[in-house]
Motif scaffolding. Structure first.
Motif, PDB file in Angstrom:
ATOM      1  N   LEU A   1       0.842  -1.203   0.000  1.00  0.00           N
ATOM      2  CA  LEU A   1       0.000   0.000   0.000  1.00  0.00           C
ATOM      3  C   LEU A   1       0.875   1.250   0.000  1.00  0.00           C
ATOM      4  CD1 LEU A   1      -2.596   1.616   0.265  1.00  0.00           C
ATOM      5  CD2 LEU A   1      -2.735   0.962   2.644  1.00  0.00           C
ATOM      6  N   PRO A   2       0.912   1.963  -1.130  1.00  0.00           N
ATOM      7  CA  PRO A   2       1.712   3.182  -1.172  1.00  0.00           C
ATOM      8  C   PRO A   2       0.946   4.310  -0.491  1.00  0.00           C
ATOM      9  CG  PRO A   2       0.692   2.808  -3.314  1.00  0.00           C
ATOM     10  CD  PRO A   2       0.202   1.716  -2.399  1.00  0.00           C
ATOM     11  N   LEU A   3       1.546   4.938   0.505  1.00  0.00           N
ATOM     12  CA  LEU A   3       0.821   5.965   1.251  1.00  0.00           C
ATOM     13  C   LEU A   3       1.795   6.980   1.826  1.00  0.00           C
ATOM     14  CD1 LEU A   3      -2.097   6.643   2.239  1.00  0.00           C
ATOM     15  CD2 LEU A   3      -1.538   5.426   4.333  1.00  0.00           C
ATOM     16  N   PRO A   4       1.868   8.172   1.243  1.00  0.00           N
ATOM     17  CA  PRO A   4       2.734   9.195   1.819  1.00  0.00           C
ATOM     18  C   PRO A   4       2.127   9.724   3.129  1.00  0.00           C
ATOM     19  CG  PRO A   4       2.000   9.782  -0.418  1.00  0.00           C
ATOM     20  CD  PRO A   4       1.156   8.650   0.054  1.00  0.00           C
TER      21      PRO A   4
ATOM     22  N   GLN B   1       7.068   7.673   2.711  1.00  0.00           N
ATOM     23  CA  GLN B   1       6.049   6.636   2.694  1.00  0.00           C
ATOM     24  C   GLN B   1       5.846   6.101   4.114  1.00  0.00           C
ATOM     25  OE1 GLN B   1       4.179   4.993   0.077  1.00  0.00           O
ATOM     26  NE2 GLN B   1       4.700   6.821  -1.105  1.00  0.00           N
TER      27      GLN B   1
END
Lengths: 268, 257
Positions: free
Chosen positions: B91-94, B126
């Motif tokens: 899950l890419p999440l900044p 991230q």
């Protein structure tokens, strides 16, 4: 009218399924529900058998049984059972029982392969309407609940503290999964629906910086796979559903290798 | 601590009245009553399986009491910091995007919040790449976005080393001072946590003892639960306890036996 051409109908059907599978597939990947998707998809073959014996639309039977299976698995997952084993049991039993059930249906001539691996070139206008109706409903539902679904995916307690009911969000995923399975049978078949859910998001992960980017990229990769697979199967005279998944797998491989090279360069 | 009128102080933010929770046949909590008032730091301590997490969930409304009731002030703004956040690497999440979940907040507000918890530099990183300590500060930054009246922390320093968690609790105290919010936390790190608390509630299925940290640290119920293994906590308070306590509790002490 382009809908008169079976190849255009096939292309539109593939695009519809790819668009619905991409955002849902992201959640399947993020929540590690790969087996959950398989169990639901495999159960759908039983729905196909029941629908054919009752003279009902195949889509309806698949939807009902997929929904029943998805709800069963979702309700079991909250309890303290060995999910991995149980899902394995359910997924394979459902498939086996479904195929046995189909074999009882004499009188009707059924091409079992069509349901296992899809029969995209035989998509009718009615099928197309069902596929796009279902796909748009799935995309709409996921888009509407996007933030809540993401929060519940991160942490259930965090979601609850923000006034989100994680159980309701899980129900939405269960429902959309059943719809995607039902509309995908004609395109890739029950055995390869799992691939359409997992492979495009997995390839998109390499380039995505945000969840939204990942969903959009997965959609693009899914559409490319569907159209590329259709074209390839036309020229190579190969089964279309498996060819679509093969193209998706090739894209995944290329993305992963690119990601590995990029990482080693950054470290160097 | 910010000035609060007596009236505001009397008004409880969350109140549990004689709460009993049974889950799957087992009684997790029995007859628990407690009140969180504006601006105070309340810590719940207790051994494993004492019902700390269940109590917190009940107070947050995630668990419905079998008996009794939980009353939260209508429209209460709660900032919640979970025990830990496991985020799947797929899950890419900044960090900035994470702060906008589930409700979008202006980027300037999100950055200000990160600055306040000392992690402004992490805004574009991230979430999956953060260390345990960084993660806790990001979670805290997210929890204070809505200017909470009560901050709820569930074992927030698990996985941090001692100096890391001490710094984290100092930050909580600072935030309480700035925001004037109440703080409710659950912890097993007795000595660090108790020093920072206004009130400690010792839990073991029921409320064993409750009061100022010094009072609880010397209570026989507390010692019976934590034994002499908690030298840190006892050493911290023992020197000022050469007088005797008469424990005028109005509830039975089953757990001390």
């Amino acid at each position: 009218m382009i809908l008169d051409s079976f190849i255009w109908r096939a292309a539109l059907a593939g695009v519809g399924v790819a668009l619905a599978a991409a955002p849902l597939g992201c959640f399947v990947v993020w929540r590690r529900l790969a087996y959950f998707g398989d169990a639901t998809a495999h159960a759908a073959i039983l729905g196909v058998a029941l629908a054919l014996s009752a003279g009902l639309p195949v889509f309806l039977g698949a939807l009902v049984i997929a929904l029943a299976m998805a709800s069963l698995v979702a309700s079991l997952s909250g309890r303290n059972v060995a999910m991995d084993t149980l899902l394995g049991v359910l997924a394979h039993s459902a498939l086996a029982i479904g195929i046995v059930a189909v074999s009882f249906l004499d009188g009707v001539r059924i091409d079992l392969m069509a349901f296992l691996f899809g029969d995209i070139l035989a998509v009718s206008r009615m099928d197309l309407a069902v596929i796009w109706g279902g796909a748009m409903a799935v995309v709409g539902l996921l888009g509407w609940r996007w933030s809540a679904l993401l929060t519940a995916t991160l942490n259930e307690d965090l979601a609850r503290a923000s006034g989100i009911d994680p159980q309701r969000e899980k129900l939405i995923l269960t429902l959309t999964l059943a719809v995607v399975v039902a509309v995908s049978i004609k395109v890739v078949g029950v055995l390869l629906i799992g691939a359409m859910l997992i492979v495009p998001p997995a390839a998109a992960r390499v380039f995505a910086k945000t969840p939204e980017q990942m969903a959009v990229l997965a959609g693009g990769i899914g559409v490319t796979s569907a159209l590329g697979g259709l074209a390839a199967s036309w020229h190579l005279d190969t089964p279309t559903g498996p060819t679509i998944v093969s193209v998706a797998a090739a894209i995944f491989l290329a993305c992963t290798i690119f990601g590995l090279i990029r990482r080693t360069r950054q470290q160097a | 601590m910010p000035e609060l009128s007596d009236r505001a102080r009397d008004m409880s933010l969350i109140e549990a009245r004689d709460v009993t929770v049974r889950l799957g046949g087992a009684t997790i909590l029995s007859h628990v009553s407690l009140t969180i008032r504006p601006g105070e730091i309340v810590t719940i301590v207790g051994p494993n399986g004492s019902g700390k997490s269940t109590l917190l969930k009940t107070l947050l409304g995630a668990v419905t009491p079998t008996q009794g009731q939980v009353i939260a002030r209508p429209g209460l703004r709660v900032g919640y910091v979970p025990q830990k956040l496991h985020i799947d690497p797929t899950l890419p999440l900044p960090v900035l995007r994470f702060l906008s979940l589930p409700k979008a907040v202006p980027k300037t507000l999100a950055r200000k919040s990160l600055e306040r918890t000392g992690v402004a530099a992490l805004a574009d990183r991230q979430v999956a790449d953060l260390s345990g300590g960084q993660m806790q500060r990001v979670l805290l930054a997210r929890a204070i976005l809505n200017d909470p009246e009560v901050l709820v922390l569930d074992e927030a320093t698990q996985g941090l080393d001692q100096s890391g968690s001490a710094a984290f609790y100092r930050l909580i105290e600072d935030l309480r001072g700035d925001l004037g919010c109440a703080v409710l936390m659950v912890s097993h790190e007795l000595h660090v946590v108790m020093a920072a608390s206004d009130r400690v509630i010792c839990l073991n299925g029921h409320v064993c003892c409750e009061g100022a940290p010094e009072h609880v640290a010397s209570a026989p119920e507390y010692r019976a639960l934590f034994g002499t293994g908690t030298q840190g906590a006892l050493a911290l308070y023992r020197h000022e306890h050469n007088h005797s306590h008469d424990h005028a509790h109005d509830h039975p002490h089953e757990a001390a036996e």
